[in-house]
Every structure is written in C-alpha cells, then in structure tokens.
Scaffold this motif. Structure first.
Motif, PDB file in Angstrom:
ATOM      1  N   SER A 456      60.419  31.859 -22.897  1.00  0.00           N
ATOM      2  CA  SER A 456      61.552  31.042 -23.613  1.00  0.00           C
ATOM      3  C   SER A 456      61.165  29.748 -23.911  1.00  0.00           C
ATOM      4  CB  SER A 456      62.508  30.707 -22.433  1.00  0.00           C
ATOM      5  OG  SER A 456      61.849  29.904 -21.507  1.00  0.00           O
ATOM      6  N   ARG A 457      62.122  29.120 -24.993  1.00  0.00           N
ATOM      7  CA  ARG A 457      61.761  27.739 -25.546  1.00  0.00           C
ATOM      8  C   ARG A 457      61.760  26.680 -24.349  1.00  0.00           C
ATOM      9  NH1 ARG A 457      63.118  23.164 -26.604  1.00  0.00           N
ATOM     10  NH2 ARG A 457      64.773  23.096 -25.438  1.00  0.00           N
ATOM     11  N   VAL A 458      62.724  26.854 -23.404  1.00  0.00           N
ATOM     12  CA  VAL A 458      62.531  25.879 -22.398  1.00  0.00           C
ATOM     13  C   VAL A 458      61.159  25.931 -21.860  1.00  0.00           C
ATOM     14  CG1 VAL A 458      63.230  25.255 -20.070  1.00  0.00           C
ATOM     15  CG2 VAL A 458      65.015  25.873 -22.017  1.00  0.00           C
ATOM     16  N   ASP A 459      60.529  26.972 -21.469  1.00  0.00           N
ATOM     17  CA  ASP A 459      59.286  27.058 -20.631  1.00  0.00           C
ATOM     18  C   ASP A 459      58.201  26.591 -21.722  1.00  0.00           C
ATOM     19  OD1 ASP A 459      60.372  28.079 -18.476  1.00  0.00           O
ATOM     20  OD2 ASP A 459      59.748  29.949 -18.607  1.00  0.00           O
ATOM     21  N   LEU A 460      58.248  26.843 -22.954  1.00  0.00           N
ATOM     22  CA  LEU A 460      57.250  26.612 -23.856  1.00  0.00           C
ATOM     23  C   LEU A 460      57.355  24.591 -23.907  1.00  0.00           C
ATOM     24  CD1 LEU A 460      57.819  28.903 -27.168  1.00  0.00           C
ATOM     25  CD2 LEU A 460      55.887  29.014 -25.398  1.00  0.00           C
ATOM     26  N   ALA A 461      58.425  24.405 -24.092  1.00  0.00           N
ATOM     27  CA  ALA A 461      58.474  22.808 -24.081  1.00  0.00           C
ATOM     28  C   ALA A 461      58.062  22.195 -22.921  1.00  0.00           C
ATOM     29  CB  ALA A 461      60.172  22.536 -24.186  1.00  0.00           C
ATOM     30  N   ALA A 462      58.187  22.827 -21.716  1.00  0.00           N
ATOM     31  CA  ALA A 462      57.622  22.498 -20.346  1.00  0.00           C
ATOM     32  C   ALA A 462      56.061  22.674 -20.334  1.00  0.00           C
ATOM     33  CB  ALA A 462      58.360  23.020 -19.238  1.00  0.00           C
ATOM     34  N   GLY A 463      55.483  23.442 -21.349  1.00  0.00           N
ATOM     35  CA  GLY A 463      54.100  23.714 -21.135  1.00  0.00           C
ATOM     36  C   GLY A 463      53.721  24.836 -20.195  1.00  0.00           C
ATOM     37  N   LYS A 464      54.589  25.564 -19.914  1.00  0.00           N
ATOM     38  CA  LYS A 464      54.361  26.814 -19.172  1.00  0.00           C
ATOM     39  C   LYS A 464      53.654  28.016 -19.668  1.00  0.00           C
ATOM     40  CE  LYS A 464      58.029  25.599 -15.822  1.00  0.00           C
ATOM     41  NZ  LYS A 464      59.312  26.007 -15.046  1.00  0.00           N
ATOM     42  N   ILE A 465      52.510  27.815 -20.305  1.00  0.00           N
ATOM     43  CA  ILE A 465      51.607  28.657 -20.979  1.00  0.00           C
ATOM     44  C   ILE A 465      50.337  28.731 -20.460  1.00  0.00           C
ATOM     45  CG2 ILE A 465      50.622  29.061 -23.349  1.00  0.00           C
ATOM     46  CD1 ILE A 465      52.920  27.077 -24.321  1.00  0.00           C
ATOM     47  N   PRO A 466      49.738  29.911 -20.191  1.00  0.00           N
ATOM     48  CA  PRO A 466      48.332  30.208 -19.611  1.00  0.00           C
ATOM     49  C   PRO A 466      47.431  28.998 -20.322  1.00  0.00           C
ATOM     50  CG  PRO A 466      49.468  32.231 -20.162  1.00  0.00           C
ATOM     51  CD  PRO A 466      50.215  31.181 -20.718  1.00  0.00           C
ATOM     52  N   ASP A 467      46.560  28.723 -19.413  1.00  0.00           N
ATOM     53  CA  ASP A 467      45.564  27.754 -20.037  1.00  0.00           C
ATOM     54  C   ASP A 467      44.105  28.450 -20.593  1.00  0.00           C
ATOM     55  OD1 ASP A 467      44.010  25.563 -20.616  1.00  0.00           O
ATOM     56  OD2 ASP A 467      43.427  25.202 -18.488  1.00  0.00           O
ATOM     57  N   THR A 468      44.454  29.445 -21.374  1.00  0.00           N
ATOM     58  CA  THR A 468      43.476  30.132 -22.132  1.00  0.00           C
ATOM     59  C   THR A 468      43.507  29.996 -23.645  1.00  0.00           C
ATOM     60  OG1 THR A 468      45.052  31.816 -22.688  1.00  0.00           O
ATOM     61  CG2 THR A 468      43.928  31.948 -20.408  1.00  0.00           C
ATOM     62  N   GLU A 469      42.582  30.467 -24.231  1.00  0.00           N
ATOM     63  CA  GLU A 469      42.341  30.333 -25.777  1.00  0.00           C
ATOM     64  C   GLU A 469      43.566  30.980 -26.417  1.00  0.00           C
ATOM     65  OE1 GLU A 469      40.168  29.091 -27.633  1.00  0.00           O
ATOM     66  OE2 GLU A 469      39.271  28.388 -25.894  1.00  0.00           O
ATOM     67  N   PHE A 470      44.096  32.074 -25.920  1.00  0.00           N
ATOM     68  CA  PHE A 470      45.446  32.415 -26.325  1.00  0.00           C
ATOM     69  C   PHE A 470      46.502  31.620 -26.112  1.00  0.00           C
ATOM     70  CE2 PHE A 470      49.286  35.151 -26.126  1.00  0.00           C
ATOM     71  CZ  PHE A 470      49.559  35.807 -27.359  1.00  0.00           C
ATOM     72  N   GLY A 471      46.574  31.076 -24.890  1.00  0.00           N
ATOM     73  CA  GLY A 471      47.468  30.106 -24.340  1.00  0.00           C
ATOM     74  C   GLY A 471      47.619  28.847 -25.598  1.00  0.00           C
ATOM     75  N   HIS A 472      46.359  28.455 -26.059  1.00  0.00           N
ATOM     76  CA  HIS A 472      46.353  27.363 -26.833  1.00  0.00           C
ATOM     77  C   HIS A 472      47.024  27.639 -28.126  1.00  0.00           C
ATOM     78  CE1 HIS A 472      42.798  25.807 -24.352  1.00  0.00           C
ATOM     79  NE2 HIS A 472      43.853  25.762 -23.638  1.00  0.00           N
ATOM     80  N   LEU A 473      46.628  28.717 -28.735  1.00  0.00           N
ATOM     81  CA  LEU A 473      47.342  29.109 -30.049  1.00  0.00           C
ATOM     82  C   LEU A 473      48.877  29.154 -29.887  1.00  0.00           C
ATOM     83  CD1 LEU A 473      45.370  32.486 -30.685  1.00  0.00           C
ATOM     84  CD2 LEU A 473      44.883  30.141 -31.584  1.00  0.00           C
ATOM     85  N   ILE A 474      49.261  29.529 -28.721  1.00  0.00           N
ATOM     86  CA  ILE A 474      50.846  29.402 -28.501  1.00  0.00           C
ATOM     87  C   ILE A 474      51.316  28.007 -28.569  1.00  0.00           C
ATOM     88  CG2 ILE A 474      52.785  30.000 -27.003  1.00  0.00           C
ATOM     89  CD1 ILE A 474      51.458  32.492 -28.399  1.00  0.00           C
ATOM     90  N   GLN A 475      50.715  27.201 -27.604  1.00  0.00           N
ATOM     91  CA  GLN A 475      51.023  25.731 -27.502  1.00  0.00           C
ATOM     92  C   GLN A 475      51.006  25.222 -28.828  1.00  0.00           C
ATOM     93  OE1 GLN A 475      52.177  24.130 -24.391  1.00  0.00           O
ATOM     94  NE2 GLN A 475      52.952  22.980 -26.190  1.00  0.00           N
ATOM     95  N   HIS A 476      49.953  25.365 -29.831  1.00  0.00           N
ATOM     96  CA  HIS A 476      49.906  24.632 -30.979  1.00  0.00           C
ATOM     97  C   HIS A 476      51.239  25.095 -31.867  1.00  0.00           C
ATOM     98  CE1 HIS A 476      45.598  24.015 -30.921  1.00  0.00           C
ATOM     99  NE2 HIS A 476      46.290  22.929 -30.173  1.00  0.00           N
ATOM    100  N   SER A 477      51.586  26.301 -31.586  1.00  0.00           N
ATOM    101  CA  SER A 477      52.754  26.561 -32.426  1.00  0.00           C
ATOM    102  C   SER A 477      54.372  26.153 -31.759  1.00  0.00           C
ATOM    103  CB  SER A 477      52.867  28.438 -32.322  1.00  0.00           C
ATOM    104  OG  SER A 477      51.722  28.670 -32.576  1.00  0.00           O
ATOM    105  N   TYR A 478      54.415  25.420 -30.923  1.00  0.00           N
ATOM    106  CA  TYR A 478      55.716  24.969 -30.259  1.00  0.00           C
ATOM    107  C   TYR A 478      56.272  24.115 -31.537  1.00  0.00           C
ATOM    108  CZ  TYR A 478      59.277  22.609 -27.892  1.00  0.00           C
ATOM    109  OH  TYR A 478      60.659  22.229 -27.625  1.00  0.00           O
TER     110      TYR A 478
END
Length: 567
Positions: A456-478
């Motif tokens: 969800s956007r709410v979780d993305l905004a809160a940084g609820k993303i795995p601390d992995t290389e894949f997760g970093h790709l997602i965080q950079h896209s928020y």
C-alpha cells in the motif's frame, strides 16, 4: 651552445609539467554540454549490433573514441519515460525528484482524467496554431486554449539548472524531444525553453512557461520543408497523426535531430562565454519498440539508421562547435521487456495480466467485504502498473480511511490474481519430434500471472519495505503524487495486457533497468568499462567536470576513472 640546450630542456620540462587546461563552465570549457537520451534503448543493444556500426561519429563516438559502460542499471523500480528523464537530469530517483510516472490522478486538479507529469494549467501551448500553415484536426477548435506544460512537478534541480545558477544565467539551457515530458524534465526548471511536437502536425511547440511565442528560427523550421520530408521518408503520402505514424520510423529521429541542429544555430549554442547545455531525447525507438518489441528486425533497422543519423549530427556539430569543445553523455530512460510470446517460446514463464479482469475481481471482493448494496467501483480509470489508483471518493462514502482501503485491496489481490489465470488457449499446441522429445512449434503455454511484490502507499510512505537490494529499488520509487494507490509488481517477464501494444516497461527487473552509458569529450579517458554504474552518475560526473554544484537531490557517483587528471 650548452647553455642554449640547457635552457631549451628546462623549457620543455616546464611545459610538460604545466597543468592541462581545466574544464570549467565559467570559462566555456567545454563550450557545449550535451545529454543524449534514446527512449527505450536497452543496455544490450550496442553490444548486440556493434559489428554493424560503420560510422565514425555515431555510436562509435562512445564505443571507440569515448568511455562506454556496458553494465549501467537504474537503482529504482518504476521504469517509465517521465521518471527516467527526471532521474537523468537530476541525478536522483523518484524519492528525490518526485516524478513517479508519466501521469497520475490528482482529483484536486481534475476528476475526469489523470494529470500528466508536466501538465500545468497555468500556462498555454505556444506555436500550436498561430504560426502553423497546417490546420489542426477538425475536432480541435483552433481558438480554444490549450493547456501548457512546465517542470512544476519536478522537486529537484538538474545539472543544466546548476550550470545556469553557477553562471548567473549566462549559460543557455534547452531541451528537445518529440514528447513534452522528455524535453522538459531532463533540462529542468531554469531552461530557456523546451521544445516538443504537436502530435497531429509534427510541428514543434513550447509553453508560455518559457516564452510567449516561438523564436523566429523555430517558426522558420516549422514552415520549412522538413515536416513534409519526414512524412515522405516514413513512406507516407500525408498524415494527421505525425507522432503515431512518422514517430515509429527512423525518419522521426532524423527530423528531431534536424530541429536540434536548427536550435544550435538559432540560439548560437557553444558560442557564449560560459558552457551551454542541451538535452536531446529521441522518442522513435520507444514508439516502435512497444509495438514490435526489442528483438524485431525493425528494431535493428531503427538502431542502424540512428547510428547514421547520429554520425551526421555529431559531424555537423564538429564543424560548428568542434567536438573537442563538446562534452557528451549518452544513455536511455529505461529498457524494455521482450514480447511475452517471444520469451515464452524459449521456456521463460511469461504472462499477460488483464488489468480490467484483475480490477473487476478486486472490486467484487471489496463489495462483499464492505457489504455494499450496489456494485461500487473502487478504482479510478486508466489503470496502469505498477501503481493502481484507488478512488478515494468511493471509500470515503463508506467512511473508510486510506490505510484501511489500501489494506483491503492488498488482502483481496491474491484471490483476484488467481481468478485471472492464463489465457484460455495457448498460441500453439505442442508437437512431438521424430526423436520422441517434446517440442513446441512456436511457443509454450503461457504461464498464469504471478505477483512478486504488493504494498500500500501508506506502508511505502512509512518505509515498510524489506531492507534488501530489491527493497531499495522499491524505496527509490516512492512518490506522494497519485493520491491513494497500491503498488503491484508481477514477477519477471510478466506485464499487463495492452491493446495494440505488445510489450512495455515499468518494472524492477533487469531488462527494464539496463541501459547504455557513454561519455565523450576532451576530459574523458576513452575505454570500454565493465564496472556497474547508474544513470544518476551522469549529473554528478558532469558537475565535477564543469566545476558546478551537483543537482539539489543528486545521489550519483563521480566516475573518476574516466576523467583526465588536470595536471
């Protein structure tokens, strides 16, 4: 005699040890900096077609005379045109520059259509009708105001902006593309102008954000023979769909580069006391690539024709400015996936996801979950991956918060994707070879769609993303653009079904993130480099060479291995 020899020796040693002329934007060293972007140009193309490049100043300008990196990958997940061009210019990702997609819903600005990444209703297009001899399509009222475009949504400066700021506006900055977003976003907020085409006529336009009317040289180009020549070169007699018809042919690249040359002449770029900056984004490869894919014969022909057109462009630039006085970076805004049936043919689990059926299944689930008395539609129209836009009005009428709404959608997705399934029939049936082994005449059965990541956007905004290389790709896209949404990424080689479009790009998978990266200039050490780099490194490297600040949200690295020592 011995004293004369000694003096000459000392002089030669002094000259040998004297510092090399340092590149500085403040002294017009180089005179012109160019960022060349080829839309949807995947990173393996230059190696794939390398033996077919015959010109000295086409792609060989980077492969043989410049520095070329064959392992350049974006470090974010939303690989689309607008975010890619913003990333190239700013040296940052969506979480820095704010551009998350080509368009998104903003119900405060429009309730009937998504807002373009560069749409700005405070301004109007200029050059669309007043200066053109060719009338617009009959359905368009020539006197009606046309919404303009601007870099309003861009939250960071670009390398061009920083050159303009450093030189107190003495340097000139321009952007050119067939697409408005590809002209505006890489050039930046302080550009003297960005130019793109009117999609029906092919004439170049701009916005009143930059100027009240086209400059004389641009009007002259529009009224000249070049539009008709492009139509003819595309194999057409006439068209009122220049972008769609001419835009998918090599003629579009030649046409756009001709306009860039007219701009260089008209604005005297490279002839000023400080370094000028030009961004050129060539769009034709993207228009064709969506239709025929990266592995078609037409794609190869497009690349080889572009090699010749670039040779003409850079050879002419050599005559006007001198390539020794030009700094060039070359990359792409994103790659592209192979057509589903092509990857499936080789056994890759490829699939098409019918977004309409997918969203219908989620809507049905949500109506049951919230016990509504009617079939409520909880999504806004024009759905695209990866961010599925929710209609907050539908949820608010039921007194449901954004967090609860998005959580309900996330919970409904696994069952919904299961109901979509693979296409009802395979494209071809399996056959048996004389040896008795299983073979497929054209393609294996398409796989059922599968999902790799949902949040969800709410979780993305809160940084609820795995601390992995894949997760970093997602965080950079928020991004906070787009209202309420849920991010959905299918597994690799799977994409939404698009009517009339056979393949696309939007994902964190390598084929979308892999792009070329090349540099050329007097300060560049030629070579073929295999270390992993990213397009955000362009802005940082240019800033270091030109002696200006890096863009405001830049996260790129300076590619020091390709920069000549000043001593």
């Amino acid at each position: 005699m011995h004293k004369k020899v000694a003096a000459l020796l000392c002089l030669s040693l002094a000259l040998a040890e004297s510092p090399r002329s340092l590149a500085q934007a403040y002294q017009a060293k180089p005179k012109l900096a160019v960022i060349l972007v080829i839309d949807q140009f995947r990173g393996d193309y230059l190696d794939r077609f390398r033996t077919s490049f015959t010109t000295p100043n086409g792609f060989n300008l980077f492969l043989k005379k410049g520095a070329y990196f064959n392992s350049c990958y974006y470090d974010y997940a939303n690989l689309k045109t607008a975010p890619g061009h913003a990333t190239i210019g700013t040296g940052s990702y969506t979480d820095g520059h704010g551009i998350g997609s080509n368009e998104w819903w903003d119900l405060s600005r429009s309730t009937d259509h998504p807002i373009s990444s560069v749409e700005d209703e405070r301004y109007r297009l200029t050059g669309t009708f007043d200066d053109l001899p060719v009338p617009p399509l009959p359905a368009v009222d020539p006197k009606a105001p046309r919404v303009g475009s601007s870099p309003f949504n861009l939250k960071a400066t670009t390398i061009g902006d920083e050159v303009r700021l450093a030189t107190n506006g003495e340097s000139k900055l321009f952007g050119v593309s067939l697409k408005d977003r590809a002209a505006i976003l890489p050039s930046g907020q302080t550009a003297n102008a960005a130019f793109w085409i009117d999609q029906s006529t092919g004439r170049f336009v701009t916005s009143t954000y930059y100027m009240p009317q086209l400059p004389e040289w641009a009007t002259k180009f529009n009224k000249g023979p070049r539009v008709a020549q492009a139509v003819k070169d595309a194999g057409l007699d006439d068209t009122t769909q220049f972008y769609a018809m001419v835009g998918r042919t090599p003629a579009a690249n030649s046409y756009e580069l001709a306009f860039a040359e007219a701009l260089i002449d008209g604005e005297q770029l490279g002839q000023h006391p400080t370094t000028d900056v030009l961004t050129v984004s060539l769009s034709a490869n993207d228009i064709l690539g969506h239709q025929l894919g990266p592995d078609s014969d037409a794609e190869k022909e497009m690349v080889l024709a572009l090699d010749r057109d670039l040779n003409t462009f850079f050879s002419d630039l050599d005559k006007k400015v001198g390539l020794a006085n030009v700094l060039v970076a070359f990359t792409a805004d994103h790659g592209v996936a192979p057509i589903v049936r092509e990857s499936a043919k080789l056994g890759v689990q490829s699939a098409s996801l019918d977004l309409e059926a997918f969203s219908d299944a989620i809507n049905e689930s949500l109506n049951k979950h919230f016990a509504t008395t009617k079939k409520t539609k909880f999504f806004l129209s024009a759905l695209e991956l990866p961010n599925l836009a929710l209609d907050p009005r539908a949820f608010e009428a039921l007194h449901i918060t954004e967090a609860d709404a998005e959580a309900a959608v996330v919970d409904a997705i696994p069952a919904a994707i299961a109901t979509v399934g693979p296409p009802p029939q395979p494209l071809n049936n399996p056959t048996t070879t004389p040896e008795g082994s299983r073979a497929y005449s054209e393609t294996r059965i398409d796989a059922a769609p599968r999902l790799a990541f949902v949040r969800s956007r709410v979780d993305l905004a809160a940084g609820k993303i795995p601390d992995t290389e894949f997760g970093h790709l997602i965080q950079h896209s928020y991004t906070d653009h787009g209202g309420w949404y849920v991010t959905v990424f299918p597994t690799a080689y799977q994409m939404e079904y698009l009517n009339g479009i056979q393949t696309t790009h939007f994902s964190p998978w390598s084929y979308d993130r892999h792009v070329p990266l090349g540099f050329y200039g007097a300060d560049i050490i030629p070579g073929y480099y295999r270390n992993k780099v990213a397009p955000v490194d362009i802005a940082a490297t240019f800033a270091a060479i030109l002696g200006v600040n890096a863009p405001s949200s830049s996260v790129g690295h300076i590619l020091t291995q390709i920069i000549k020592d000043s001593k």
